[in-house]
Design an enzyme around this catalytic site. Structure first.
Site, short mmCIF file in Angstrom:
data_model
loop_
_atom_site.label_atom_id
_atom_site.label_comp_id
_atom_site.label_asym_id
_atom_site.label_seq_id
_atom_site.Cartn_x
_atom_site.Cartn_y
_atom_site.Cartn_z
N LYS A 91 0.86 -1.18 0.00
CA LYS A 91 0.00 0.00 0.00
C LYS A 91 0.90 1.23 0.00
CE LYS A 91 -2.53 0.79 3.66
NZ LYS A 91 -3.62 0.69 4.67
N CYS A 95 4.44 -3.50 -5.01
CA CYS A 95 5.29 -4.53 -4.39
C CYS A 95 6.77 -4.33 -4.68
CB CYS A 95 4.83 -5.92 -4.82
SG CYS A 95 3.25 -6.38 -4.06
N SER A 96 7.12 -3.54 -5.70
CA SER A 96 8.53 -3.24 -5.91
C SER A 96 9.06 -2.29 -4.84
CB SER A 96 8.76 -2.64 -7.30
OG SER A 96 8.27 -1.32 -7.39
N ILE A 113 14.18 -9.22 -5.91
CA ILE A 113 14.91 -10.29 -6.59
C ILE A 113 14.50 -10.29 -8.06
CG2 ILE A 113 15.22 -12.78 -6.76
CD1 ILE A 113 14.68 -12.86 -3.71
N HIS A 153 3.63 -14.18 -4.36
CA HIS A 153 3.56 -14.02 -5.80
C HIS A 153 2.22 -14.50 -6.37
CE1 HIS A 153 8.24 -14.50 -5.81
NE2 HIS A 153 7.86 -13.28 -5.46
#
Length: 520
Positions: A87, A92-93, A99, A446
């Site tokens: 958020k 999510c990066s 990785i 993921h």
């Protein structure tokens, strides 16, 4: 970011300022004549050291920048998993460990065979070359001696080669032999290893992962840092609405296009934005279609079969896959991830090394469904872990646990260890290892595949190979939702590749329409 006066109408509206959304925001606004609104539910990461400093990643899980999705009851798996979804600007990066693996040629072949024409490996690697993130193997100054010994023990115990740079094969386009540590040279100034010669996609190996960060200061090279920070407040044709949520899509009378969106900011102020060209859905695989943003949409609901298929709020609506080949992949941490084992009665040591076997391409398929008409209520995530008919996933975990034990018993890594805490030496049979592995299995965060890309004739496809929502003429989905099948390794670069190619697809159509309009 400089203040701006909101427009009533934009050429493009991007819903979600995550990994894919940041790429679109940058690429589309390179043309100053194109106006873009990007709507992000979280705050900016620009002034948040906890987010920007990669070493702080663990502190983000379960914190204020985490949506914290719960998992439904899992009869054959772990029902206590909290699925972290970011958020914050960058998605999510800005939240994960960054990785980096590009999709392997076999992944792309499977996509094309599943109906995602145009997403072959040659095309994907071309767009991989355009990624702006700073990607390199972990710098020598950041390398833990325990991990170095683990790598050595993996090669000795399992006979796998050392990979000097996991990303090298994609840069060389797979010509020549496998990349090993001997094929790597080190830049003595930066300490960064670079591949000497050419390498092909590896089928097995061990080594230091490629990470998107700047070794000099340890900061993230996330999608927001690489794509949005340099242009925030500088491109007047990009308006970013932070801490704002889209709660409704306004469709036209025959439900063939989206006229605009209704959004609400953190203060409860509501507004309506209109889109001249397209609405781009980049809200992530758990908040995309059909869940929150479209539950109140005019005239129709989006489902895994397209548009105009009414659903009850609790009816399953789409597939969900998670990275949890019968070739296990393993990560190692010097962090005692003991929540799941402690729940089974194991002690929580203050210091521990955790080897975590993964199932990169699981056979089990989950589902996502609504539990409320309120768009603020999270959808239910039922991953249906370890439910594949062949029991492939559970067998892969058992294989992974056995391999982990072999590595743990091999020097020099074994010299760091006192004893096995879990599963414990009393757990030896395949049946007992399977029961243990399924009960403590966690996630590597993921989830994907809730809006499958495929041929228009595919009844399970939500978007076509150009990412257009089937049944609508001005909407695309651009994120991990569209994966027809899970890729073999960490999917962040695949999401960036999707967004890079989506930008070209969108702009090609924009300029085609503009050219046609100029002739009138």
């Amino acid at each position: 970011m400089d203040p701006y006066t909101p427009l009533e109408t934009y050429d493009y509206i991007i819903i979600g300022g995550g990994t894919a959304g940041c790429v679109l925001a940058d690429r589309l606004t390179l043309d100053p004549n194109i106006t873009v609104a990007m709507i992000e539910g979280g705050p900016s990461d620009h002034d948040k050291p906890q987010v920007l400093q990669l070493s702080e990643w663990l502190s983000l899980l379960g914190g204020p920048y985490d949506y914290q999705y719960k998992t439904t009851e899992q009869p054959r798996g772990n029902s206590h998993i909290m699925h972290s979804r970011a958020k914050v600007l960058g998605g999510c990066s800005s939240h994960n460990t960054l990785i980096c693996f590009r999709p392997f040629p076999e992944d792309c072949d499977d996509w094309v065979n599943a109906g995602a024409t145009g997403w072959d490996s040659t095309t994907m690697q071309h767009y991989g070359d355009k990624i702006k993130l700073n990607i390199a193997p972990v710098h020598t100054k950041d390398r833990n001696p325990i991990m170095a010994d683990w790598i050595s023990s993996c090669t000795s115990a399992l006979g796998v080669p050392v990979i000097g740079d996991f990303d090298s094969w994609s840069r060389s386009r797979g010509e020549g032999g496998e990349t090993s540590v001997e094929a790597v040279v080190r830049d003595e100034v930066s300490g960064v290893e670079r591949v000497k010669g050419r390498g092909k996609a590896f089928s097995e190996g061990v080594g230091w992962l490629s990470i998107a960060y700047t070794p000099e200061d340890g900061k993230r090279s996330s999608a927001s840092v690489a794509y949005v920070h340099p242009i925030m407040g500088k491109r007047k044709n990009l308006h970013i609405y932070l801490e704002s949520w889209v709660y409704k899509l306004n469709l036209n009378s025959d439900a063939t296009s989206i006229k605009g969106v209704c959004l609400r900011d953190k203060h409860g102020v509501e507004m309506v934005l209109k889109a001249t060209h397209e609405v781009l859905l980049c809200a992530g695989e758990t908040d995309e279609l059909p869940p929150q943003t479209v539950m109140q949409s005019d005239s129709a609901l989006f489902t895994s079969c397209g548009v105009n298929s009414p659903l009850s709020p609790d009816e399953p609506c789409c597939d969900l896959t998670d990275n949890a080949l019968r070739h296990p992949c393993a990560d190692i941490y010097t962090v005692p991830f003991a929540d799941n084992t402690e729940r089974l009665g194991y002690p929580r040591p203050p210091h521990a090394i955790c080897m975590t076997p993964n199932i990169p391409r699981p056979k089990s398929r989950g589902r996502l469904y609504l539990t409320s008409k309120d768009p603020a209520v999270h959808p239910a995530l039922d991953f249906r872990y370890f439910t594949d008919a062949e029991d492939y996933d559970a067998k892969t975990i058992v294989d992974g646990l056995k391999l982990a034990r072999k590595v743990a018993a091999t020097a020099p890594f074994s010299q760091w260890l006192k004893h096995e805490v879990a599963p414990g030496l009393h757990i030896q049979s395949d049946e007992d290892l399977s029961e243990y592995g399924r009960k403590v299995a966690h996630t590597v965060y993921h989830p994907a595949g809730t809006c499958k890309m495929g041929a228009v004739s595919d009844e399970l496809a939500v978007v076509d190979p150009e990412l257009r929502v089937i049944g609508l003429n001005n909407a695309r989905v651009v994120d991990a939702s569209v994966f027809p099948l899970m890729v073999s390794a960490n999917p962040m670069l695949t999401v960036l590749i999707i967004a890079e190619r989506a930008s070209d697809l969108i702009l090609a159509e924009y300029y085609k329409k503009e050219k046609a309009g100029s002739r009138l």
